[in-house]
Scaffold this motif. Structure first.
Motif, PDB file in Angstrom:
ATOM      1  N   PHE A 283       0.868  -1.177   0.000  1.00 28.83           N
ATOM      2  CA  PHE A 283       0.000   0.000   0.000  1.00 28.83           C
ATOM      3  C   PHE A 283       0.905   1.228   0.000  1.00 28.83           C
ATOM      4  O   PHE A 283       1.294   1.741   1.039  1.00 28.83           O
ATOM      5  CB  PHE A 283      -0.878  -0.042   1.262  1.00 28.83           C
ATOM      6  N   ARG A 284       1.272   1.680  -1.193  1.00 27.55           N
ATOM      7  CA  ARG A 284       2.272   2.734  -1.311  1.00 27.55           C
ATOM      8  C   ARG A 284       1.843   3.751  -2.347  1.00 27.55           C
ATOM      9  O   ARG A 284       1.047   3.453  -3.236  1.00 27.55           O
ATOM     10  CB  ARG A 284       3.631   2.148  -1.699  1.00 27.55           C
ATOM     11  N   ALA A 285       2.400   4.945  -2.260  1.00 23.53           N
ATOM     12  CA  ALA A 285       2.092   6.005  -3.222  1.00 23.53           C
ATOM     13  C   ALA A 285       2.619   5.629  -4.604  1.00 23.53           C
ATOM     14  O   ALA A 285       3.654   4.979  -4.744  1.00 23.53           O
ATOM     15  CB  ALA A 285       2.717   7.317  -2.759  1.00 23.53           C
ATOM     16  N   LEU A 286       1.890   6.033  -5.624  1.00 24.99           N
ATOM     17  CA  LEU A 286       2.274   5.776  -7.010  1.00 24.99           C
ATOM     18  C   LEU A 286       2.259   7.070  -7.802  1.00 24.99           C
ATOM     19  O   LEU A 286       1.583   8.030  -7.437  1.00 24.99           O
ATOM     20  CB  LEU A 286       1.311   4.778  -7.663  1.00 24.99           C
ATOM     21  N   ASP A 287       2.958   7.083  -8.916  1.00 22.36           N
ATOM     22  CA  ASP A 287       2.915   8.194  -9.861  1.00 22.36           C
ATOM     23  C   ASP A 287       1.864   7.877 -10.923  1.00 22.36           C
ATOM     24  O   ASP A 287       1.690   6.716 -11.309  1.00 22.36           O
ATOM     25  CB  ASP A 287       4.286   8.380 -10.517  1.00 22.36           C
ATOM     26  N   TRP A 288       1.174   8.885 -11.416  1.00 22.59           N
ATOM     27  CA  TRP A 288       0.088   8.657 -12.362  1.00 22.59           C
ATOM     28  C   TRP A 288       0.585   8.330 -13.773  1.00 22.59           C
ATOM     29  O   TRP A 288      -0.143   7.707 -14.560  1.00 22.59           O
ATOM     30  CB  TRP A 288      -0.819   9.897 -12.435  1.00 22.59           C
ATOM     31  N   ARG A 289       1.784   8.696 -14.107  1.00 24.60           N
ATOM     32  CA  ARG A 289       2.245   8.637 -15.503  1.00 24.60           C
ATOM     33  C   ARG A 289       2.245   7.241 -16.137  1.00 24.60           C
ATOM     34  O   ARG A 289       1.948   7.118 -17.328  1.00 24.60           O
ATOM     35  CB  ARG A 289       3.631   9.285 -15.611  1.00 24.60           C
ATOM     36  N   PRO A 290       2.586   6.175 -15.402  1.00 22.71           N
ATOM     37  CA  PRO A 290       2.539   4.862 -16.057  1.00 22.71           C
ATOM     38  C   PRO A 290       1.123   4.392 -16.415  1.00 22.71           C
ATOM     39  O   PRO A 290       0.973   3.446 -17.182  1.00 22.71           O
ATOM     40  CB  PRO A 290       3.167   3.930 -15.011  1.00 22.71           C
ATOM     41  N   TYR A 291       0.103   5.075 -15.897  1.00 23.35           N
ATOM     42  CA  TYR A 291      -1.268   4.580 -16.029  1.00 23.35           C
ATOM     43  C   TYR A 291      -2.182   5.472 -16.869  1.00 23.35           C
ATOM     44  O   TYR A 291      -3.172   4.995 -17.423  1.00 23.35           O
ATOM     45  CB  TYR A 291      -1.874   4.416 -14.631  1.00 23.35           C
ATOM     46  N   PHE A 292      -1.872   6.759 -16.960  1.00 23.63           N
ATOM     47  CA  PHE A 292      -2.736   7.698 -17.676  1.00 23.63           C
ATOM     48  C   PHE A 292      -1.896   8.594 -18.592  1.00 23.63           C
ATOM     49  O   PHE A 292      -0.758   8.941 -18.256  1.00 23.63           O
ATOM     50  CB  PHE A 292      -3.516   8.586 -16.697  1.00 23.63           C
ATOM     51  N   GLU A 293      -2.483   8.970 -19.734  1.00 25.83           N
ATOM     52  CA  GLU A 293      -1.798   9.915 -20.624  1.00 25.83           C
ATOM     53  C   GLU A 293      -1.801  11.319 -20.044  1.00 25.83           C
ATOM     54  O   GLU A 293      -0.893  12.118 -20.296  1.00 25.83           O
ATOM     55  CB  GLU A 293      -2.472   9.916 -21.999  1.00 25.83           C
ATOM     56  N   ASN A 294      -2.849  11.634 -19.263  1.00 25.69           N
ATOM     57  CA  ASN A 294      -2.974  12.933 -18.614  1.00 25.69           C
ATOM     58  C   ASN A 294      -3.921  12.776 -17.436  1.00 25.69           C
ATOM     59  O   ASN A 294      -4.445  11.677 -17.196  1.00 25.69           O
ATOM     60  CB  ASN A 294      -3.494  13.998 -19.600  1.00 25.69           C
ATOM     61  N   THR A 295      -4.134  13.853 -16.706  1.00 29.30           N
ATOM     62  CA  THR A 295      -5.043  13.790 -15.558  1.00 29.30           C
ATOM     63  C   THR A 295      -6.258  14.706 -15.774  1.00 29.30           C
ATOM     64  O   THR A 295      -6.821  15.235 -14.825  1.00 29.30           O
ATOM     65  CB  THR A 295      -4.304  14.191 -14.262  1.00 29.30           C
ATOM     66  N   ARG A 296      -6.650  14.864 -17.033  1.00 30.49           N
ATOM     67  CA  ARG A 296      -7.815  15.691 -17.343  1.00 30.49           C
ATOM     68  C   ARG A 296      -9.055  15.163 -16.610  1.00 30.49           C
ATOM     69  O   ARG A 296      -9.340  13.976 -16.629  1.00 30.49           O
ATOM     70  CB  ARG A 296      -8.062  15.697 -18.859  1.00 30.49           C
ATOM     71  N   ASN A 297      -9.770  16.040 -15.929  1.00 31.36           N
ATOM     72  CA  ASN A 297     -10.949  15.707 -15.117  1.00 31.36           C
ATOM     73  C   ASN A 297     -10.604  14.910 -13.860  1.00 31.36           C
ATOM     74  O   ASN A 297     -11.498  14.445 -13.166  1.00 31.36           O
ATOM     75  CB  ASN A 297     -11.997  14.942 -15.930  1.00 31.36           C
ATOM     76  N   GLY A 298      -9.332  14.740 -13.576  1.00 33.31           N
ATOM     77  CA  GLY A 298      -8.914  13.925 -12.449  1.00 33.31           C
ATOM     78  C   GLY A 298      -8.791  12.474 -12.872  1.00 33.31           C
ATOM     79  O   GLY A 298      -9.303  12.055 -13.909  1.00 33.31           O
TER      80      GLY A 298
END
Length: 207
Positions: free
Chosen positions: A61-76
């Motif tokens: 249960f650790r913090a992750l970076d969004w980049r490997p999973y999403f192209e962007n964070t539009r709309n969250g």
């Protein structure tokens, strides 16, 4: 078959019978033990094993970076990791990051992975069993209104996949466990916070 294996099978069968997209184990410890024929010592062992499982999950249960999973964070963006039983949220401008423990589906057959999005937000959701749930459990009620008996808790985020939601739960024992028929459950205080941060169109990825 060993006694440990029999215990696990009994417990799994009971939880499967009681679980329903948030409608999980609601019996107290003694009633649960009586329902599957366990003595007090065996019940203690069952709880010890469950506790061990939760501690193991916390190790990933650790913090992750969004980049490997999403192209962007539009709309969250919401990432649900079924294996670690954790939900990650990033706001659109990436100034807010949240990490919540979750409940996850009981079995792989009930688990859906892939990309979807939030299409509806409801405070005080109503609950109706899906046709598949009703077929498996005809004794379940056809409808449960908002309130403490509702398996969706205080808030629900409806996804573009039919019948799938991220929602709260009044039964806090389910968090960190396999205990739903497909939905992702959070503590009520966590879903209330996530509800306030998300919007219609928030990206969701289940892995």
């Amino acid at each position: 078959m060993s006694s440990d294996t029999q215990l696990r099978l009994k417990r799994r069968a009971l939880m499967a019978g009681l679980g329903a997209c948030g409608l999980g184990v609601a019996a107290p410890r003694l009633a649960l033990a009586q329902a599957i024929g366990l003595n007090d010592a065996a019940t203690t062992e069952m709880e010890r094993q469950a506790g061990s499982t939760i501690r193991h999950n916390i190790s990933s249960f650790r913090a992750l970076d969004w980049r490997p999973y999403f192209e962007n964070t539009r709309n969250g963006a919401i990432l649900v990791d079924i294996t670690s039983r954790a939900l990650h949220f990033w706001s659109e401008d990436q100034s807010i990051y949240k990490l919540y423990p979750t409940s996850v589906p009981l079995t792989d057959d009930l688990t859906r992975r892939g990309r979807t999005s939030v299409v509806k937000k409801v405070v005080g959701p109503e609950w109706r069993p899906t046709p598949a749930m009703k077929l498996r459990n005809p004794e379940w009620p056809d409808y449960v209104g908002p309130g403490p008996d509702n398996p969706l808790g205080t808030h629900a985020l409806y996804l573009s996949w039919q019948y799938y939601r991220i929602h709260g739960t009044h039964d806090t024992r389910k968090i960190g466990r396999r205990s739903s028929n497909g939905c992702i459950g959070l503590y009520n205080e966590h879903i209330a916070e996530l509800f306030s941060l998300t919007k219609i169109g928030t990206q969701v990825l289940l892995i």
